[in-house]
Write a protein that holds these residues in place. Structure first.
Motif, PDB file in Angstrom:
ATOM      1  N   THR A   1       0.828  -1.201   0.000  1.00 44.11           N
ATOM      2  CA  THR A   1       0.000   0.000   0.000  1.00 44.11           C
ATOM      3  C   THR A   1       0.863   1.253   0.000  1.00 44.11           C
ATOM      4  OG1 THR A   1      -1.743  -1.156   1.194  1.00 44.11           O
ATOM      5  CG2 THR A   1      -1.783   1.253   1.277  1.00 44.11           C
ATOM      6  N   ARG A   2       1.905   1.250   0.817  1.00 42.45           N
ATOM      7  CA  ARG A   2       2.784   2.419   0.943  1.00 42.45           C
ATOM      8  C   ARG A   2       3.483   2.756  -0.369  1.00 42.45           C
ATOM      9  NH1 ARG A   2       6.737   3.399   5.908  1.00 42.45           N
ATOM     10  NH2 ARG A   2       7.452   5.450   5.314  1.00 42.45           N
ATOM     11  N   TYR A   3       3.941   1.730  -1.087  1.00 45.03           N
ATOM     12  CA  TYR A   3       4.720   1.971  -2.299  1.00 45.03           C
ATOM     13  C   TYR A   3       3.936   1.738  -3.588  1.00 45.03           C
ATOM     14  CZ  TYR A   3       8.678   2.586   0.733  1.00 45.03           C
ATOM     15  OH  TYR A   3       9.519   3.071   1.697  1.00 45.03           O
ATOM     16  N   GLY A   4       2.668   1.379  -3.483  1.00 43.97           N
ATOM     17  CA  GLY A   4       1.829   1.211  -4.662  1.00 43.97           C
ATOM     18  C   GLY A   4       2.297   0.087  -5.583  1.00 43.97           C
ATOM     19  N   ILE A   5       2.706  -1.022  -4.975  1.00 41.72           N
ATOM     20  CA  ILE A   5       3.168  -2.173  -5.752  1.00 41.72           C
ATOM     21  C   ILE A   5       2.286  -3.373  -5.420  1.00 41.72           C
ATOM     22  CG2 ILE A   5       5.547  -1.369  -5.924  1.00 41.72           C
ATOM     23  CD1 ILE A   5       6.285  -3.290  -3.653  1.00 41.72           C
ATOM     24  N   GLY A   6       2.421  -4.444  -6.198  1.00 40.10           N
ATOM     25  CA  GLY A   6       1.643  -5.650  -5.961  1.00 40.10           C
ATOM     26  C   GLY A   6       2.071  -6.359  -4.692  1.00 40.10           C
ATOM     27  N   PHE A   7       1.138  -7.133  -4.146  1.00 38.63           N
ATOM     28  CA  PHE A   7       1.420  -7.834  -2.894  1.00 38.63           C
ATOM     29  C   PHE A   7       2.573  -8.806  -3.039  1.00 38.63           C
ATOM     30  CE2 PHE A   7       0.956 -11.370   0.036  1.00 38.63           C
ATOM     31  CZ  PHE A   7       0.946 -10.698   1.254  1.00 38.63           C
ATOM     32  N   GLU A   8       2.649  -9.539  -4.148  1.00 46.22           N
ATOM     33  CA  GLU A   8       3.717 -10.528  -4.331  1.00 46.22           C
ATOM     34  C   GLU A   8       5.093  -9.874  -4.309  1.00 46.22           C
ATOM     35  OE1 GLU A   8       3.412 -13.796  -4.189  1.00 46.22           O
ATOM     36  OE2 GLU A   8       1.284 -13.432  -3.829  1.00 46.22           O
ATOM     37  N   GLN A   9       5.233  -8.737  -4.988  1.00 47.55           N
ATOM     38  CA  GLN A   9       6.510  -8.020  -4.991  1.00 47.55           C
ATOM     39  C   GLN A   9       6.830  -7.487  -3.597  1.00 47.55           C
ATOM     40  OE1 GLN A   9       8.887  -7.620  -7.534  1.00 47.55           O
ATOM     41  NE2 GLN A   9      10.040  -6.960  -5.745  1.00 47.55           N
ATOM     42  N   ALA A  10       5.821  -6.952  -2.922  1.00 51.31           N
ATOM     43  CA  ALA A  10       6.023  -6.434  -1.568  1.00 51.31           C
ATOM     44  C   ALA A  10       6.433  -7.553  -0.613  1.00 51.31           C
ATOM     45  CB  ALA A  10       4.743  -5.759  -1.069  1.00 51.31           C
ATOM     46  N   ALA A  11       5.791  -8.706  -0.730  1.00 47.86           N
ATOM     47  CA  ALA A  11       6.128  -9.842   0.132  1.00 47.86           C
ATOM     48  C   ALA A  11       7.562 -10.286  -0.120  1.00 47.86           C
ATOM     49  CB  ALA A  11       5.156 -10.995  -0.098  1.00 47.86           C
ATOM     50  N   ALA A  12       7.977 -10.308  -1.386  1.00 47.60           N
ATOM     51  CA  ALA A  12       9.349 -10.693  -1.716  1.00 47.60           C
ATOM     52  C   ALA A  12      10.347  -9.681  -1.142  1.00 47.60           C
ATOM     53  CB  ALA A  12       9.518 -10.807  -3.225  1.00 47.60           C
ATOM     54  N   ASP A  13      10.026  -8.396  -1.226  1.00 45.98           N
ATOM     55  CA  ASP A  13      10.911  -7.357  -0.693  1.00 45.98           C
ATOM     56  C   ASP A  13      11.055  -7.472   0.820  1.00 45.98           C
ATOM     57  OD1 ASP A  13      11.103  -6.461  -3.292  1.00 45.98           O
ATOM     58  OD2 ASP A  13       9.943  -4.616  -2.958  1.00 45.98           O
ATOM     59  N   VAL A  14       9.937  -7.605   1.513  1.00 47.44           N
ATOM     60  CA  VAL A  14       9.954  -7.704   2.976  1.00 47.44           C
ATOM     61  C   VAL A  14      10.691  -8.971   3.407  1.00 47.44           C
ATOM     62  CG1 VAL A  14       8.493  -8.032   5.022  1.00 47.44           C
ATOM     63  CG2 VAL A  14       7.896  -6.293   3.320  1.00 47.44           C
ATOM     64  N   ARG A  15      10.423 -10.069   2.723  1.00 45.39           N
ATOM     65  CA  ARG A  15      11.085 -11.337   3.029  1.00 45.39           C
ATOM     66  C   ARG A  15      12.600 -11.222   2.823  1.00 45.39           C
ATOM     67  NH1 ARG A  15       8.970 -14.411  -0.792  1.00 45.39           N
ATOM     68  NH2 ARG A  15       6.881 -13.947  -0.062  1.00 45.39           N
ATOM     69  N   THR A  16      13.025 -10.536   1.773  1.00 47.08           N
ATOM     70  CA  THR A  16      14.445 -10.365   1.484  1.00 47.08           C
ATOM     71  C   THR A  16      15.145  -9.570   2.579  1.00 47.08           C
ATOM     72  OG1 THR A  16      14.056 -10.500  -0.897  1.00 47.08           O
ATOM     73  CG2 THR A  16      16.092  -9.436  -0.180  1.00 47.08           C
ATOM     74  N   VAL A  17      14.516  -8.478   3.020  1.00 44.24           N
ATOM     75  CA  VAL A  17      15.103  -7.663   4.095  1.00 44.24           C
ATOM     76  C   VAL A  17      15.179  -8.476   5.386  1.00 44.24           C
ATOM     77  CG1 VAL A  17      14.741  -5.631   5.564  1.00 44.24           C
ATOM     78  CG2 VAL A  17      14.408  -5.464   3.096  1.00 44.24           C
ATOM     79  N   ALA A  18      14.109  -9.163   5.731  1.00 42.43           N
ATOM     80  CA  ALA A  18      14.084  -9.968   6.957  1.00 42.43           C
ATOM     81  C   ALA A  18      15.142 -11.061   6.901  1.00 42.43           C
ATOM     82  CB  ALA A  18      12.696 -10.576   7.169  1.00 42.43           C
TER      83      ALA A  18
END
Length: 97
Positions: free
Chosen positions: A56-73
């Motif tokens: 929601t914050r970055y206006g991207i799809g959920f799958e991409q956001a999940a991959a980004d968050v997972r990568t940082v974690a």
């Protein structure tokens, strides 16, 4: 639940951030998006909730956001700065022994 290790100290803003590792004295610098992912993960929800807010914050799809968050974690966990193990609780009722 994902959390930072006890001997780490985060400095997080919307413009980026850093995490100090007390054991080594090293700083890990974060991009603005990585800092946002860490802030959302530390808010106490699940990775999925953090990914939804990130999308929601970055206006991207959920799958991409999940991959980004997972990568940082995963990156911070691999560096030893974070863990998924629950916090151990000390017994408070036997402190006088």
């Amino acid at each position: 639940m994902w959390r930072l290790r006890e001997s780490t100290h985060p400095v997080l803003t919307d413009e980026g951030g850093a995490i100090l590792d007390e054991r080594t004295g090293r700083w890990t610098h974060l991009t603005p998006t990585a800092s946002a992912a860490v802030m959302l993960l530390l808010a106490g929800g699940t990775e999925e909730e953090a990914a939804g807010q990130y999308a929601t914050r970055y206006g991207i799809g959920f799958e991409q956001a999940a991959a980004d968050v997972r990568t940082v974690a995963a990156a911070l966990t691999a560096q030893g700065l974070a863990t998924t193990v629950p916090v151990s609780r000390r017994r408070w009722w036997g402190w006088w022994r």
